[in-house]
Design an enzyme around this catalytic site. Sequence first.
Site, PDB file in Angstrom:
ATOM      1  CD1 TRP A  61     -27.142  -0.904  14.618  1.00 10.81           C
ATOM      2  CD2 TRP A  61     -28.842  -2.519  16.481  1.00 10.81           C
ATOM      3  NE1 TRP A  61     -28.462  -0.562  14.346  1.00 10.81           N
ATOM      4  CE2 TRP A  61     -29.170  -0.842  15.385  1.00 10.81           C
ATOM      5  CE3 TRP A  61     -29.158  -2.737  17.206  1.00 10.81           C
ATOM      6  CZ2 TRP A  61     -30.556  -1.270  14.809  1.00 10.81           C
ATOM      7  CZ3 TRP A  61     -30.204  -3.206  17.201  1.00 10.81           C
ATOM      8  CH2 TRP A  61     -31.256  -2.124  16.047  1.00 10.81           C
ATOM      9  CG  ASN A  62     -21.620  -5.272  13.665  1.00  7.08           C
ATOM     10  OD1 ASN A  62     -21.513  -4.480  12.585  1.00  7.08           O
ATOM     11  ND2 ASN A  62     -20.986  -4.844  14.813  1.00  7.08           N
ATOM     12  CG  HIS A  69     -22.280 -27.705  16.158  1.00  2.00           C
ATOM     13  ND1 HIS A  69     -21.824 -28.638  16.887  1.00  2.00           N
ATOM     14  CD2 HIS A  69     -23.758 -27.788  15.590  1.00  2.00           C
ATOM     15  CE1 HIS A  69     -23.643 -29.097  16.990  1.00  2.00           C
ATOM     16  NE2 HIS A  69     -24.351 -28.471  16.382  1.00  2.00           N
ATOM     17  CG  HIS A  73     -19.471 -26.036  18.885  1.00  2.00           C
ATOM     18  ND1 HIS A  73     -18.886 -25.985  18.225  1.00  2.00           N
ATOM     19  CD2 HIS A  73     -20.293 -27.259  18.681  1.00  2.00           C
ATOM     20  CE1 HIS A  73     -18.034 -26.659  18.255  1.00  2.00           C
ATOM     21  NE2 HIS A  73     -19.434 -27.412  18.375  1.00  2.00           N
ATOM     22  CG  ASP A  75     -21.381 -30.863  20.382  1.00  2.00           C
ATOM     23  OD1 ASP A  75     -21.423 -29.979  18.913  1.00  2.00           O
ATOM     24  OD2 ASP A  75     -20.408 -31.562  20.087  1.00  2.00           O
ATOM     25  CG  HIS A  79     -24.738 -32.463  16.667  1.00  2.00           C
ATOM     26  ND1 HIS A  79     -25.423 -32.083  15.425  1.00  2.00           N
ATOM     27  CD2 HIS A  79     -23.275 -32.804  16.945  1.00  2.00           C
ATOM     28  CE1 HIS A  79     -23.597 -31.357  15.086  1.00  2.00           C
ATOM     29  NE2 HIS A  79     -23.009 -32.149  15.597  1.00  2.00           N
ATOM     30  CG  HIS A 207     -20.509 -36.076  18.034  1.00  2.00           C
ATOM     31  ND1 HIS A 207     -18.975 -36.099  17.639  1.00  2.00           N
ATOM     32  CD2 HIS A 207     -20.686 -34.818  17.995  1.00  2.00           C
ATOM     33  CE1 HIS A 207     -18.735 -34.704  16.983  1.00  2.00           C
ATOM     34  NE2 HIS A 207     -19.916 -34.203  17.723  1.00  2.00           N
TER      35      HIS A 207
END
Lengths: 268, 268
Positions: A61-62, A69, A73, A75, A79, A207
């Site tokens: 596992w990691n 973002h 992804h 927004d 944001h 945005h």
Amino acid sequence: MSVLAGLTAALSSGSVEIIDLTTPLSSETPILNLPQPFANTVGLSVSPVSNFDDAGPAWAWNDVTVGEHAGTHLDAPVHWITGKDGKSVDQIEPHRLVGPIVVIDKTTEVSADPDFLLEPEHFEQWQSEHGLFPENCWVIFRTGWAARGADAAAFVNADDAGPHTPGVSAAGAKWLAGNASISGFGVETVGIDAGQAGGLDPMFPVHSFLLGADKYGVTSLRNVDRLPVTGATLVVAPLPIVGGTGSPSRVYALVEKHVVEKDAAEKA
Amino acid sequence: MSVLAGLTAALSSGSVEIIDLTTPLSSETPILNLPQPFANTVGLSVSPVSNFDDAGPAWAWNDVTVGEHAGTHLDAPVHWITGKDGKSVDQIEPHRLVGPIVVIDKTTEVSADPDFLLEPEHFEQWQSEHGLFPENCWVIFRTGWAARGADAAAFVNADDAGPHTPGVSAAGAKWLAGNASISGFGVETVGIDAGQAGGLDPMFPVHSFLLGADKYGVTSLRNVDRLPVTGATLVVAPLPIVGGTGSPSRVYALVEKHVVEKDAAEKA
Ligand SMILES: [Mn+2]
Ligand SMILES: [Mn+2]
């Protein structure tokens, strides 16, 4: 038959297909790169916890570090300064994240002009051809840009003036923000605004207007060319990061085969 | 009406509801804690990139660090030694991640015995009451454990012998792995195996058998008490981390209101 029994049967028979619109998330995934003096987010990095060794003999596992973002992804309103009193990513109601897809295809225009911007007339033209945008819809801007996804330089497409990637004009963004039926706006590019949107008024109008109007964005979509113009269903699945301004997200589209075929027949 | 037009109409009218089964992701989200000498994963930490300041005057965003196996997450085959030649999280086909939900409710038994284990007879009993597990289903183990989610100590429920949380016996895990209809297994607890599963043979049998059989796990589910026994649809949405052993995931359930009501009426 109930709606969900019908969906289950259609998924089993293959008449409804799940198309993955998500860019695979790796250290190679293109991310936004703002000019100085602005700070930039990080792409994915991976740190092993165990790998079938003394630290974990039967398991690997990691841990991962990634920008909210980065890659495909969402927004969230917080944001942007226009939405800073609005919803963080964990506060967006799931019913706003699942809805009908509207595809606006400007592949031809973008191939001639990478700085192409959607204007109100493009949305109005779409509605005159296909009907009003349906309630709770996600408008997906098809540009063909995902074909550049394997080449970071071609994806960013920058020169001395900065990146050249398609987007929406200030008037177009205001139009989208004012349409009560729209839940969100999805793009193939690295961000929901055009590459040159820092020079628009207001700067970064998608945005500014959409996040300020409790609408959302999703970016770096793939496989948009496999969607019908109408009739598919989007599932946007960000991680519910408490207070998060966004999140890497899995994005699925449910597509009904006869819808795709009908659409292809109409074009033929 | 097409299947997806029916789904869109049902989502609009509210006759199909989207229930969020995901635990909110924050630094408080409970994560697995293995004993020495094993290494442990990290919970969420957040690092600001800008916050309406010189580094980004009109925008706020963050970078995050999190374990692939933190909070509500998916276990992919490569997480376990039995599945190490199998699929990483990005390689799992989306059609295996969307399917009908089967709820096995042992809330009463778990409230009497937190180490309660599902056995083959429980799955057989369920099928004798409700019919065969449907194709591509996700079996969700309802235990009431999510009610402990706000209290990390109660959620882990550890004493000198380690954690005491419900799970599946080795025979039960082998049964699930051998059932061709099952895509995955979902739990309310921090991991897909019981708290005491390190002492079973094989150790961690759900991980061992299911991940070795190209089946998947999802953990830390919430709101499972709002699901009908049958008839709901699961959407599991991990991030497609290239080569990842798992990923924090958004998990939605689509639930048809009359199905819930019918189920409640049957119980009354
Ligand atoms: Mn963004
Ligand atoms: Mn795990």
